[in-house]
Each structure stands twice: as structure tokens, then as C-alpha cells.
Design a protein around this motif. Structure first.
Motif, PDB file in Angstrom:
ATOM      1  N   UNK A  47       0.817  -1.217   0.000  1.00 32.12           N
ATOM      2  CA  UNK A  47       0.000   0.000   0.000  1.00 32.12           C
ATOM      3  C   UNK A  47       0.849   1.265   0.000  1.00 32.12           C
ATOM      4  N   UNK A  48       2.042   1.216   0.599  1.00 30.34           N
ATOM      5  CA  UNK A  48       2.929   2.377   0.584  1.00 30.34           C
ATOM      6  C   UNK A  48       3.467   2.636  -0.815  1.00 30.34           C
ATOM      7  N   UNK A  54       0.659   8.318   4.663  1.00 28.68           N
ATOM      8  CA  UNK A  54       1.211   8.463   6.007  1.00 28.68           C
ATOM      9  C   UNK A  54       1.133   7.134   6.740  1.00 28.68           C
ATOM     10  N   UNK A  55       1.852   7.056   7.866  1.00 29.03           N
ATOM     11  CA  UNK A  55       1.781   5.859   8.702  1.00 29.03           C
ATOM     12  C   UNK A  55       0.345   5.606   9.140  1.00 29.03           C
ATOM     13  N   UNK A  56      -0.373   6.669   9.481  1.00 26.94           N
ATOM     14  CA  UNK A  56      -1.756   6.519   9.930  1.00 26.94           C
ATOM     15  C   UNK A  56      -2.629   5.956   8.814  1.00 26.94           C
ATOM     16  N   UNK A  57      -2.467   6.461   7.600  1.00 28.24           N
ATOM     17  CA  UNK A  57      -3.248   5.944   6.465  1.00 28.24           C
ATOM     18  C   UNK A  57      -2.920   4.481   6.192  1.00 28.24           C
ATOM     19  N   UNK A  58      -1.643   4.137   6.258  1.00 26.50           N
ATOM     20  CA  UNK A  58      -1.239   2.753   6.017  1.00 26.50           C
ATOM     21  C   UNK A  58      -1.742   1.827   7.121  1.00 26.50           C
ATOM     22  N   UNK A  64      -4.124  -2.175  11.173  1.00 28.43           N
ATOM     23  CA  UNK A  64      -3.161  -2.321  12.259  1.00 28.43           C
ATOM     24  C   UNK A  64      -3.363  -1.220  13.287  1.00 28.43           C
ATOM     25  N   UNK A  65      -3.170  -1.542  14.558  1.00 32.68           N
ATOM     26  CA  UNK A  65      -3.193  -0.506  15.577  1.00 32.68           C
ATOM     27  C   UNK A  65      -1.879   0.272  15.501  1.00 32.68           C
ATOM     28  N   UNK A  66      -1.849   1.412  16.180  1.00 31.64           N
ATOM     29  CA  UNK A  66      -0.702   2.320  16.100  1.00 31.64           C
ATOM     30  C   UNK A  66       0.610   1.640  16.510  1.00 31.64           C
ATOM     31  N   UNK A  67       0.590   0.908  17.614  1.00 34.37           N
ATOM     32  CA  UNK A  67       1.796   0.254  18.116  1.00 34.37           C
ATOM     33  C   UNK A  67       2.318  -0.784  17.128  1.00 34.37           C
ATOM     34  N   UNK A  94       4.411  11.868   8.734  1.00 32.24           N
ATOM     35  CA  UNK A  94       5.503  11.075   8.159  1.00 32.24           C
ATOM     36  C   UNK A  94       4.903  10.106   7.147  1.00 32.24           C
ATOM     37  N   UNK A  95       5.507  10.066   5.985  1.00 29.36           N
ATOM     38  CA  UNK A  95       5.085   9.078   4.993  1.00 29.36           C
ATOM     39  C   UNK A  95       6.060   7.916   5.034  1.00 29.36           C
TER      40      UNK A  95
END
Length: 162
Positions: A47-48, A54-58, A64-67, A94-95
Motif C-alpha cells: 500500500x505504501x 502516512x503511517x496513519x493511512x497505512x 493495524x493498531x498504532x503500536x 511522516x510518509x
């Protein structure tokens, strides 16, 4: 007093889908060991690579949860497959940028995922394959597209899509 369970009138679809999902996930994880990454890491890379995300979008795309997302990106960076970069449109974000080695991993990972899926479908008689995929797609796109609200939320294992 002896009691007997009531006879089921309909096959336990939940049990069938849970079992099939678990076994498919183990097959996919085993297959990805030849590439040295997890299916989850492949999903994030896949997907990246599509577009700047961004990390959040991915994390959202990969469910996936944030951690778990942070740990996954750390692993990808350590392996030289991706790197964090500032977003061109939002300096706070951050991307995840896929490296050349990461592009190769996505190509190889796609072949692995396709192989595992092909093996599953080839275990069915030829005429049933298209029907199975079509019926499952209709369920996932329709009646089973969204979870329903419940007083007792159902916990589920996070699984990589992709």
C-alpha cells in the motif's frame, strides 16, 4: 438428567470462516518466510508503494493498531525496505517511502500471495472456483461489509489485507 444439544439446522458458517481464515493466514505466513518478511509487512509495503501515504493511512489500510504499525515500519526500515520521510503536504506527518529493495520485495511478495491463493483455489473443482470467489466477494462487499454495533464488542485478531 441427560440433555442433548439441539440439532443445527444450518452449517456453522462462523466456524468454517474462522478456521479457513486461520489456516490461510498460517499458510501465508509460512510462504512469506522465504522472503524474510511477514504478510503484514508485505501489506504495508504494497500500500505504501501505491501512492504517498502516512503511517496513519497505512495502518488503516492494513488494519493495524498504532503500536503494531510502528513496530512493522521499524522492521521494514531495519531491513532496508522502507523509510520514514516528512510528507510533502503536511510537515507534521511522516510518509512511508518504499526503497528499491522494498519495490523488489513487493514484486516477490505479490508472487507469493498469488501462489498461495492459487493453491487454495486449485484445491476446489474448476467449476467451483469462480463461484466461490464471487460469492465470498458479494458477502464481503454486501451483507458482511461492515461490523454491526453490539453491547459486547467482538474482539478479533488483526489481519493484514492486501
Amino acid at each position: 438428567m441427560t440433555t442433548s444439544n439441539p440439532a443445527r439446522q444450518i452449517r456453522d458458517i462462523s466456524g468454517l470462516l474462522d478456521h479457513a481464515s486461520h489456516v490461510l493466514a498460517t499458510r501465508m505466513a509460512a510462504a512469506f518466510t522465504e522472503l524474510g518478511i511477514t504478510p503484514r509487512a508485505y501489506c504495508v509495503l504494497f500500500h505504501a508503494q501505491e501512492t504517498e501515504r502516512t503511517q496513519i493511512q497505512l495502518a488503516e489500510l492494513a488494519d493495524l493498531d498504532k503500536t503494531t504499525m510502528v513496530v512493522t515500519v521499524d522492521e521494514l526500515e531495519k531491513a532496508g525496505l522502507a523509510e520514514r520521510r516528512p510528507s510533502a503536504t503536511d510537515r507534521r506527518a511522516r510518509i512511508i517511502s518504499v526503497t528499491e529493495a522494498g519495490v523488489d520485495a513487493v514484486e516477490q511478495g505479490t508472487a507469493i500471495a498469488d501462489r498461495v491463493h492459487r493453491e487454495v483455489l486449485e484445491s476446489l473443482p474448476e467449476p467451483d472456483r469462480g463461484i466461490f470467489v464471487s460469492a465470498l466477494s458479494r458477502l464481503v462487499d454486501g451483507h458482511l461489509a461492515e461490523p454491526v454495533e453490539s453491547e459486547r464488542p467482538v474482539r478479533r485478531a488483526r489481519r493484514a489485507r492486501g
